[in-house]
Design a protein around this motif. Structure first.
Motif: not given
Length: 123
Positions: A35, A50, A52, A59, A99, A102-106, A109-110
């Protein structure tokens, strides 16, 4: 574990383009979702884009959709952020993050972060 080093920041004018790169060291880069986040002066760090693990899903924040493109090269252990049509409000320190899974926008989470690279867009 993975170590991340960003590069490519600089001073540009509004409307210009800039490409950021993040080099990852360590094992199994392809097992990490990646990300980009940014933090402007006086503001909290925010999500930018971000991707995958294999690069099939991306994203982006609404503020950069259509202008920024994230990509990765698992053979070279790099993730890039192509930034076009830059605006003064894009001025920030840009961070690369990784991370597992899966990729996230938070941001929370990283697990791994680079030191950041400064992007300044003048009007």
């Amino acid at each position: 574990q993975v170590q991340l080093v960003e590069s490519g920041g600089g001073l540009v004018q509004a409307g210009d383009s800039l490409s950021l790169s993040c080099a990852a060291s360590g094992r199994a880069f392809s097992t990490y979702a990646m990300g980009w986040f940014r933090q402007a002066p006086g503001k909290e760090r925010e999500f930018v884009s971000a991707i995958s693990r294999r690069g099939g899903e991306t994203y982006s924040a609404d503020s950069v959709k259509g202008r920024f493109t994230i990509s990765r090269d698992n053979a070279k252990n790099t993730v890039s952020l192509q930034m076009d049509s830059l605006k003064p409000e894009d001025t920030a320190v840009y961070y690369c993050a990784a991370r597992k899974l899966s990729a996230t926008m938070s941001e929370a989470d990283y697990d791994y972060w680079g030191q950041g690279t400064q992007v300044t867009v003048s009007s």
